[in-house]
Design a protein around this motif. Sequence first.
Motif, PDB file in Angstrom:
ATOM      1  N   LEU A  13       0.729  -1.236  -0.035  1.00  0.00           N
ATOM      2  CA  LEU A  13      -0.125  -0.209   0.176  1.00  0.00           C
ATOM      3  C   LEU A  13       0.950   1.294  -0.010  1.00  0.00           C
ATOM      4  O   LEU A  13       1.660   1.442   1.013  1.00  0.00           O
ATOM      5  CB  LEU A  13      -0.959   0.075   1.185  1.00  0.00           C
ATOM      6  CG  LEU A  13      -1.664  -1.079   1.386  1.00  0.00           C
ATOM      7  CD1 LEU A  13      -2.662  -1.118   2.686  1.00  0.00           C
ATOM      8  CD2 LEU A  13      -2.723  -1.410  -0.019  1.00  0.00           C
ATOM      9  N   ARG A  14       0.721   2.240  -1.304  1.00  0.00           N
ATOM     10  CA  ARG A  14       1.666   3.198  -1.193  1.00  0.00           C
ATOM     11  C   ARG A  14       0.624   4.555  -0.937  1.00  0.00           C
ATOM     12  O   ARG A  14      -0.375   4.642  -1.515  1.00  0.00           O
ATOM     13  CB  ARG A  14       2.206   3.255  -2.642  1.00  0.00           C
ATOM     14  CG  ARG A  14       3.025   1.957  -2.879  1.00  0.00           C
ATOM     15  CD  ARG A  14       4.059   1.809  -1.784  1.00  0.00           C
ATOM     16  NE  ARG A  14       4.777   0.525  -2.086  1.00  0.00           N
ATOM     17  CZ  ARG A  14       5.441   0.138  -2.620  1.00  0.00           C
ATOM     18  NH1 ARG A  14       6.204   1.132  -3.769  1.00  0.00           N
ATOM     19  NH2 ARG A  14       6.099  -1.027  -2.794  1.00  0.00           N
ATOM     20  N   ARG A  15       1.185   5.616  -0.139  1.00  0.00           N
ATOM     21  CA  ARG A  15       0.688   6.723  -0.028  1.00  0.00           C
ATOM     22  C   ARG A  15       1.465   7.823  -0.432  1.00  0.00           C
ATOM     23  O   ARG A  15       2.670   7.972  -0.068  1.00  0.00           O
ATOM     24  CB  ARG A  15       0.103   6.821   1.534  1.00  0.00           C
ATOM     25  CG  ARG A  15      -0.658   5.953   2.179  1.00  0.00           C
ATOM     26  CD  ARG A  15      -0.697   6.215   3.424  1.00  0.00           C
ATOM     27  NE  ARG A  15      -1.867   5.170   4.180  1.00  0.00           N
ATOM     28  CZ  ARG A  15      -1.495   3.780   4.397  1.00  0.00           C
ATOM     29  NH1 ARG A  15      -0.371   3.213   4.057  1.00  0.00           N
ATOM     30  NH2 ARG A  15      -2.590   2.958   4.713  1.00  0.00           N
ATOM     31  N   PHE A  16       0.922   8.578  -1.285  1.00  0.00           N
ATOM     32  CA  PHE A  16       1.773   9.805  -1.936  1.00  0.00           C
ATOM     33  C   PHE A  16       1.704  11.083  -1.320  1.00  0.00           C
ATOM     34  O   PHE A  16       2.755  11.867  -1.423  1.00  0.00           O
ATOM     35  CB  PHE A  16       1.591   9.751  -3.631  1.00  0.00           C
ATOM     36  CG  PHE A  16       1.697   8.291  -4.350  1.00  0.00           C
ATOM     37  CD1 PHE A  16       2.949   7.909  -4.358  1.00  0.00           C
ATOM     38  CD2 PHE A  16       0.439   8.068  -4.993  1.00  0.00           C
ATOM     39  CE1 PHE A  16       3.137   6.856  -5.016  1.00  0.00           C
ATOM     40  CE2 PHE A  16       0.759   6.709  -5.420  1.00  0.00           C
ATOM     41  CZ  PHE A  16       1.850   6.289  -5.667  1.00  0.00           C
ATOM     42  N   HIS A  17       0.790  11.098  -0.716  1.00  0.00           N
ATOM     43  CA  HIS A  17       0.534  12.505   0.028  1.00  0.00           C
ATOM     44  C   HIS A  17       0.100  12.279   1.376  1.00  0.00           C
ATOM     45  O   HIS A  17      -0.782  11.345   1.771  1.00  0.00           O
ATOM     46  CB  HIS A  17      -0.641  13.320  -0.699  1.00  0.00           C
ATOM     47  CG  HIS A  17      -0.034  13.526  -2.179  1.00  0.00           C
ATOM     48  ND1 HIS A  17      -0.362  12.852  -3.220  1.00  0.00           N
ATOM     49  CD2 HIS A  17       0.423  14.737  -2.613  1.00  0.00           C
ATOM     50  CE1 HIS A  17       0.192  13.280  -4.441  1.00  0.00           C
ATOM     51  NE2 HIS A  17       0.708  14.260  -3.997  1.00  0.00           N
ATOM     52  N   PRO A  18       0.438  13.095   2.455  1.00  0.00           N
ATOM     53  CA  PRO A  18      -0.173  12.990   3.771  1.00  0.00           C
ATOM     54  C   PRO A  18      -1.672  12.684   3.818  1.00  0.00           C
ATOM     55  O   PRO A  18      -2.445  13.449   3.346  1.00  0.00           O
ATOM     56  CB  PRO A  18       0.197  14.256   4.409  1.00  0.00           C
ATOM     57  CG  PRO A  18       1.356  14.752   3.631  1.00  0.00           C
ATOM     58  CD  PRO A  18       0.975  14.278   2.286  1.00  0.00           C
ATOM     59  N   ALA A  19      -1.874  11.921   4.794  1.00  0.00           N
ATOM     60  CA  ALA A  19      -3.368  11.513   4.930  1.00  0.00           C
ATOM     61  C   ALA A  19      -3.951  12.496   5.868  1.00  0.00           C
ATOM     62  O   ALA A  19      -3.426  13.039   6.969  1.00  0.00           O
ATOM     63  CB  ALA A  19      -3.373  10.001   5.428  1.00  0.00           C
ATOM     64  N   PRO A  20      -5.358  13.058   5.615  1.00  0.00           N
ATOM     65  CA  PRO A  20      -5.840  13.979   6.384  1.00  0.00           C
ATOM     66  C   PRO A  20      -6.152  13.240   7.830  1.00  0.00           C
ATOM     67  O   PRO A  20      -6.337  12.028   7.774  1.00  0.00           O
ATOM     68  CB  PRO A  20      -7.196  14.489   5.671  1.00  0.00           C
ATOM     69  CG  PRO A  20      -7.338  13.182   4.689  1.00  0.00           C
ATOM     70  CD  PRO A  20      -5.865  12.630   4.277  1.00  0.00           C
ATOM     71  N   ASP A  21      -6.451  13.832   9.078  1.00  0.00           N
ATOM     72  CA  ASP A  21      -6.883  13.208  10.095  1.00  0.00           C
ATOM     73  C   ASP A  21      -8.200  12.571  10.123  1.00  0.00           C
ATOM     74  O   ASP A  21      -8.313  11.506  10.869  1.00  0.00           O
ATOM     75  CB  ASP A  21      -6.610  14.288  11.529  1.00  0.00           C
ATOM     76  CG  ASP A  21      -5.378  15.067  11.504  1.00  0.00           C
ATOM     77  OD1 ASP A  21      -4.521  14.270  11.200  1.00  0.00           O
ATOM     78  OD2 ASP A  21      -5.309  16.096  12.002  1.00  0.00           O
ATOM     79  N   GLN A  22      -9.039  13.069   9.303  1.00  0.00           N
ATOM     80  CA  GLN A  22     -10.329  12.448   9.136  1.00  0.00           C
ATOM     81  C   GLN A  22     -10.670  12.348   7.935  1.00  0.00           C
ATOM     82  O   GLN A  22     -10.107  12.955   6.755  1.00  0.00           O
ATOM     83  CB  GLN A  22     -11.426  13.158  10.205  1.00  0.00           C
ATOM     84  CG  GLN A  22     -11.008  13.139  11.460  1.00  0.00           C
ATOM     85  CD  GLN A  22     -12.353  14.337  12.125  1.00  0.00           C
ATOM     86  OE1 GLN A  22     -13.285  14.728  11.595  1.00  0.00           O
ATOM     87  NE2 GLN A  22     -12.123  14.029  13.250  1.00  0.00           N
ATOM     88  N   GLY A  23     -11.798  11.929   7.430  1.00  0.00           N
ATOM     89  CA  GLY A  23     -12.441  11.595   6.129  1.00  0.00           C
ATOM     90  C   GLY A  23     -12.069  10.127   5.530  1.00  0.00           C
ATOM     91  O   GLY A  23     -11.644   9.456   6.160  1.00  0.00           O
ATOM     92  N   PRO A  24     -12.698  10.030   4.299  1.00  0.00           N
ATOM     93  CA  PRO A  24     -12.750   8.735   3.826  1.00  0.00           C
ATOM     94  C   PRO A  24     -11.438   8.394   3.149  1.00  0.00           C
ATOM     95  O   PRO A  24     -10.467   9.325   3.137  1.00  0.00           O
ATOM     96  CB  PRO A  24     -13.701   8.818   2.667  1.00  0.00           C
ATOM     97  CG  PRO A  24     -13.714  10.185   2.314  1.00  0.00           C
ATOM     98  CD  PRO A  24     -13.472  10.877   3.482  1.00  0.00           C
ATOM     99  N   ARG A  25     -11.213   7.017   2.769  1.00  0.00           N
ATOM    100  CA  ARG A  25      -9.907   6.378   2.194  1.00  0.00           C
ATOM    101  C   ARG A  25     -10.400   6.034   0.857  1.00  0.00           C
ATOM    102  O   ARG A  25     -11.332   5.274   0.667  1.00  0.00           O
ATOM    103  CB  ARG A  25      -9.393   5.435   2.940  1.00  0.00           C
ATOM    104  CG  ARG A  25      -8.134   4.630   2.266  1.00  0.00           C
ATOM    105  CD  ARG A  25      -7.655   3.345   3.056  1.00  0.00           C
ATOM    106  NE  ARG A  25      -7.154   3.873   4.485  1.00  0.00           N
ATOM    107  CZ  ARG A  25      -7.409   3.455   5.658  1.00  0.00           C
ATOM    108  NH1 ARG A  25      -8.493   2.669   5.706  1.00  0.00           N
ATOM    109  NH2 ARG A  25      -6.783   3.851   6.628  1.00  0.00           N
ATOM    110  N   LEU A  26      -9.441   6.262  -0.306  1.00  0.00           N
ATOM    111  CA  LEU A  26      -9.620   5.527  -1.447  1.00  0.00           C
ATOM    112  C   LEU A  26      -8.746   4.589  -1.786  1.00  0.00           C
ATOM    113  O   LEU A  26      -7.512   4.925  -1.730  1.00  0.00           O
ATOM    114  CB  LEU A  26      -9.677   6.673  -2.395  1.00  0.00           C
ATOM    115  CG  LEU A  26     -10.044   6.187  -4.183  1.00  0.00           C
ATOM    116  CD1 LEU A  26     -11.349   5.718  -4.127  1.00  0.00           C
ATOM    117  CD2 LEU A  26      -9.596   7.261  -4.939  1.00  0.00           C
ATOM    118  N   VAL A  27      -8.819   3.584  -2.061  1.00  0.00           N
ATOM    119  CA  VAL A  27      -7.881   2.447  -2.310  1.00  0.00           C
ATOM    120  C   VAL A  27      -7.904   2.108  -3.934  1.00  0.00           C
ATOM    121  O   VAL A  27      -8.850   1.831  -4.378  1.00  0.00           O
ATOM    122  CB  VAL A  27      -8.155   0.982  -1.619  1.00  0.00           C
ATOM    123  CG1 VAL A  27      -7.056   0.101  -1.898  1.00  0.00           C
ATOM    124  CG2 VAL A  27      -8.246   1.237  -0.176  1.00  0.00           C
TER     125      VAL A  27
END
Length: 255
Positions: A13-27
Amino acid sequence: MTGVSVASSALWLRRFHPAPDQGPRLVCFPHAGGAASYYFKLSRMLHPFMEVVAVQYPGRHDRRSEAPVENIARLADLITAELKATDSRPTLLFGHSMGALVAFEVARAMEQGGIAPLTLITSGRRAPSTTRATARPMHLHDDAEIVEELRALDGTNSQVLENQQLLEMILPALRSDYRAVETYRYVAGPRLFRPIVSLVGMNDPQATIDEAQAWSRHTAGGFTLHVFDGGHFYLDTHAEAVAQVIRNHSAEDVS
């Protein structure tokens, strides 16, 4: 506990940008021969509205030394195990071409495991219940014929197709992916109870509008079809419109 290590998750699983503290995830699930990096642009467009995670299949880029997984169901099981190890934020699945099949099987496995995704978004792929008669599977073609197929689909940089060294790096994984897709057999089962959104190019040789519409057979939770100008890789030129579709449907899901 799932038994999946942090190191293992980082492989898949690769993340290119920091994740927000809340909100949905798109895989996001790549197409045949594709890699997680294909979704960098989409991740940038959706940040910081949601976390975007792209799946890196074995056999490409920094996982090139690993054997590709040549079975869609097996690949889906491995990815589902990784997703179970992540936090429990609301999750949408997006898959293009081969990735749509993998995402579909992941969605089925997640629902069976009681962790249903909010929405399955399929792109550039006919529904699993549809079939096509083919004279000869692409994975049995020689390298030159596969390269011509890539040219016809217009989703690979021409400089890559003209570089023999690069071709030797990408063709083994691509051939394995073709084998996985072409040997996949849909196993009938309960329809998903979460919605399916299908995206397709108007002139896509891999998925007609009717074949994309057939995804409606696989959900009891509502279905939406979006048709774009272009062919199989319509999303290369309609990335912002695709991002907006994702925003709109994720907002509906979490409201």
